[in-house]
Scaffold this motif. Structure first.
Motif, PDB file in Angstrom:
ATOM      1  N   GLY A  81       0.811  -1.212   0.000  1.00  0.00           N
ATOM      2  CA  GLY A  81       0.000   0.000   0.000  1.00  0.00           C
ATOM      3  C   GLY A  81       0.841   1.257   0.000  1.00  0.00           C
ATOM      4  N   PHE A  82       1.895   1.282   0.827  1.00  0.00           N
ATOM      5  CA  PHE A  82       2.779   2.447   0.862  1.00  0.00           C
ATOM      6  C   PHE A  82       3.568   2.584  -0.445  1.00  0.00           C
ATOM      7  CE2 PHE A  82       2.070   2.287   5.439  1.00  0.00           C
ATOM      8  CZ  PHE A  82       2.069   3.634   5.770  1.00  0.00           C
ATOM      9  N   TRP A  83       3.944   1.445  -1.024  1.00  0.00           N
ATOM     10  CA  TRP A  83       4.738   1.479  -2.247  1.00  0.00           C
ATOM     11  C   TRP A  83       3.887   1.924  -3.429  1.00  0.00           C
ATOM     12  CZ3 TRP A  83       6.467  -3.502  -5.228  1.00  0.00           C
ATOM     13  CH2 TRP A  83       7.280  -3.131  -6.303  1.00  0.00           C
ATOM     14  N   LYS A  84       2.707   1.357  -3.570  1.00  0.00           N
ATOM     15  CA  LYS A  84       1.867   1.650  -4.727  1.00  0.00           C
ATOM     16  C   LYS A  84       0.969   2.861  -4.513  1.00  0.00           C
ATOM     17  CE  LYS A  84      -1.154  -0.732  -7.996  1.00  0.00           C
ATOM     18  NZ  LYS A  84      -2.149   0.330  -8.062  1.00  0.00           N
ATOM     19  N   GLY A  85       0.795   3.267  -3.254  1.00  0.00           N
ATOM     20  CA  GLY A  85      -0.136   4.340  -2.948  1.00  0.00           C
ATOM     21  C   GLY A  85       0.395   5.730  -3.244  1.00  0.00           C
ATOM     22  N   ASP A  86      -0.491   6.714  -3.053  1.00  0.00           N
ATOM     23  CA  ASP A  86      -0.168   8.122  -3.312  1.00  0.00           C
ATOM     24  C   ASP A  86      -0.632   8.936  -2.113  1.00  0.00           C
ATOM     25  OD1 ASP A  86       0.200  10.687  -4.194  1.00  0.00           O
ATOM     26  OD2 ASP A  86      -0.817  10.405  -6.119  1.00  0.00           O
ATOM     27  N   ALA A  87       0.286   9.726  -1.541  1.00  0.00           N
ATOM     28  CA  ALA A  87      -0.043  10.519  -0.355  1.00  0.00           C
ATOM     29  C   ALA A  87      -1.141  11.547  -0.639  1.00  0.00           C
ATOM     30  CB  ALA A  87       1.209  11.221   0.175  1.00  0.00           C
ATOM     31  N   LYS A  88      -1.324  11.918  -1.894  1.00  0.00           N
ATOM     32  CA  LYS A  88      -2.370  12.888  -2.230  1.00  0.00           C
ATOM     33  C   LYS A  88      -3.771  12.334  -1.920  1.00  0.00           C
ATOM     34  CE  LYS A  88       0.294  15.146  -5.914  1.00  0.00           C
ATOM     35  NZ  LYS A  88       0.351  15.447  -7.371  1.00  0.00           N
TER      36      LYS A  88
END
Length: 584
Positions: free
Chosen positions: A233-240
């Motif tokens: 999730g952290f790798w593929k995700g986007d903080a936006k």
């Protein structure tokens, strides 16, 4: 004195139909004598425990309890609850909801820990209520606990087939078959769920130590899958995605639904922490209760809080909250991404391991509750027997395992889940009240009415706050009433804290910041009870009413006979008489 308790001719209440009918005519006087007769800690750990015959073997250490606590809490439900709470209530601030719910669980765990260290027996909440409020409140508590455990375990076992099927791309219809003559909700036969329940029953009957080893392996695998999902999730995700919805017309920001959304989300995800209470039932099998129990219970809750918060952030980064699938958030998020469909199978396998660990821990807990309820004579003592070779409550484990398997065979998951939660929250509420009462009241020596009045008044104030929160329309009047209720609750606790001295100090381990910590637990459990629907209360009332009938027609007479033949200590009755004199 013994003859005073015996029936005609010295027979027990169940020796013949005639004697039983005579006993029923004496029910009011027996009920008044036994209903609030309290046990003692010494009795619970000596005479009452001796009813089991053999002793449960002390083989568990703090790391076993941590593993059992994590395994009991982290089931498959977190994969669903996180998405539903985020999409419907909290948005990205679901991580705050998990932190708040985790704090609530930790406070409640402190209450369990104080009792478990002081009274290291297998009865958990049943024993805690029995030594505090008496036999009848303990029986109602225990009956609801057993009902919740059996129903939830049956639901969890049916969920195992669904998650395992999704992991391998199989539909549940391939191993479930429909019986046309049965009503909807009870017509899908699931033999795989039965096999799973019976296999777990065999393991917990065989050895507690071996059960802990199996749980350790399954929990380690489950945590590995959870860590994998978090990392992905952290790798593929986007903080936006933490602040920006997919649809600009939807509320934006980290708190899109405000404070109310955060707390409503906390109410929903709190149920993901349920399971640590089963660890308290293992206290009788712990080598060093004073050191191991606090580390085991509190440590497992703390680890789970961290894992849940990381999962919440991971999921919120994967997708904007308004695109999250409330039923399968992780699986749906990865299945929509080209080349990442395989992660869906990993989620399904991980959830399957979580189901097995939560099922194993819960079935360990339910058997020990039933064992100690049998020791108290309010159900047949057959349930209390501990096998001499395995040192486990085989009778209780086998009976409840078969009963759970029978429910899992034909009862739909949704039907079962609607019966769970309210009983567990009620028990948490009772334990928090009990820890305050026991700290501030020494039966026979101090006046109980100031503490009883405080507990009633604080509960009423909490109920008022909850009703205003749930029912009052938004606006200034609502916030004024909430503020007034909150100030009143704080004032009540502070006045009680300043005016009423503690009657006893825990010798080994105690809840910190007394009475504030258990009061927060009381308030939060009432608040969460207010989030449940009306049918839940109807079912709770039905099962509680059924428990009352069992107590009136069987339990009170069985415990009365036990008191008459000396199986239950007469000092309990003397304490009750002192208690009544103080009240008058």
């Amino acid at each position: 004195m013994e003859a005073h308790y015996r029936n005609h001719g010295g027979d027990t209440s169940f020796s013949s139909l005639r004697v039983y009918l005579n006993s029923l005519s004496d029910t009011p006087s027996r009920f008044s004598r036994r209903a609030i007769s309290v046990s003692t800690s010494y009795d619970e750990m000596s005479r009452v425990r001796a009813v089991s015959g053999e002793q449960m073997r002390r083989t568990l250490r703090w790391y076993d309890l941590v593993g059992l606590g994590i395994g009991g809490m982290i089931g498959a439900g977190v994969f669903v609850t996180t998405g539903r709470a985020s999409r419907l209530f909290a948005g990205p601030s679901i991580v705050v909801s998990y932190a708040i719910a985790g704090l609530c669980a930790l406070l409640s765990a402190f209450c369990y820990t104080e009792f478990a260290v002081h009274l290291p027996v297998a009865g958990g909440a049943f024993s805690y209520i029995r030594i505090t409020f008496g036999e009848f409140p303990a029986f109602i508590t225990g009956a609801n606990l057993i009902m919740d455990y059996v129903m939830s375990n049956a639901a969890v076992s049916r969920g195992f087939t669904a998650y395992l099927g999704s992991a391998f791309g199989l539909s549940t219809s391939q191993w479930r078959f429909v019986v046309s003559g049965l009503p909807n909700g009870f017509n899908e036969i699931d033999p795989v769920a039965v096999i799973v329940v019976l296999a777990v029953t065999f393991i917990i009957c065989y050895s507690t130590r071996e059960s802990s080893k199996v749980n350790m392996v399954l929990t380690a695998l489950h945590i590995a899958f959870i860590v994998f999902v978090i990392v992905m999730g952290f790798w593929k995700g986007d903080a936006k995605n933490l602040t920006r919805p997919a649809n600009p017309e939807n509320p934006s920001g980290f708190f899109p639904f405000g404070a109310s959304g955060v707390f409503n989300g906390a109410a929903m995800v709190y149920l993901s922490y349920i399971g640590y209470d089963a660890v308290s039932t293992m206290a009788e099998e712990v080598k060093d209760p004073v050191k191991d129990i606090p580390m085991g219970i509190s440590g497992s809750v703390a680890i789970v809080i961290v894992l849940y918060c990381l999962m919440a952030v991971s999921m919120s980064m994967l997708l904007p909250y308004d695109l999250i699938d409330p039923e399968a958030p992780y699986s749906a998020a990865f299945s929509k991404s080209e080349g990442w469909e395989w992660v869906t199978k990993v989620v399904g396998i991980g959830a399957s391991f979580g189901i097995l660990t939560s099922l194993l821990v819960a079935m360990l807990g339910q058997a020990r509750y039933m064992c100690v309820i049998g020791r108290s004579r309010v159900v047949p003592t057959w349930f209390a027997k501990v096998h001499p070779k395995t040192s486990t409550p085989v009778n209780a484990s086998a009976f409840l395992g078969i009963f759970t398997a029978a429910l899992a065979l034909f009862t739909d998951l949704n039907v079962l889940l609607n019966l769970v939660s309210i009983g567990t929250l009620f028990v948490f509420y009772m334990v928090a009240n009990a820890v305050i009462f026991r700290r501030y009241v020494a039966v026979g020596y101090t006046r109980p009415w100031p503490t009883l009045s405080f507990l009633c008044l604080f509960s009423i104030t909490s109920i008022v706050f909850t009703l205003v929160w749930k029912l009052a329309p938004s606006g200034s009047p609502k916030w004024f009433m909430l503020g007034a209720s909150g100030v009143a609750a704080i004032a009540i606790v502070q006045i009680f804290h300043c005016v009423v001295p503690q009657a006893r100090t825990p010798e080994f381990w105690g809840v910190p910041l007394m009475p504030w910590t258990p009061c927060v637990s009381i308030f939060l459990n009432i608040f969460l009870l207010g989030s449940l629907d009306a049918p839940s209360y109807i079912r709770f009332g039905f099962f509680s009413g059924l428990a009352v009938l069992v107590y009136v027609f069987y339990s009170v007479h069985a415990s009365y006979d036990a008191e008459g033949d000396g199986s239950l200590d007469f000092k309990d009755v003397e304490s009750l008489e002192n208690f009544n004199r103080i009240l008058s």
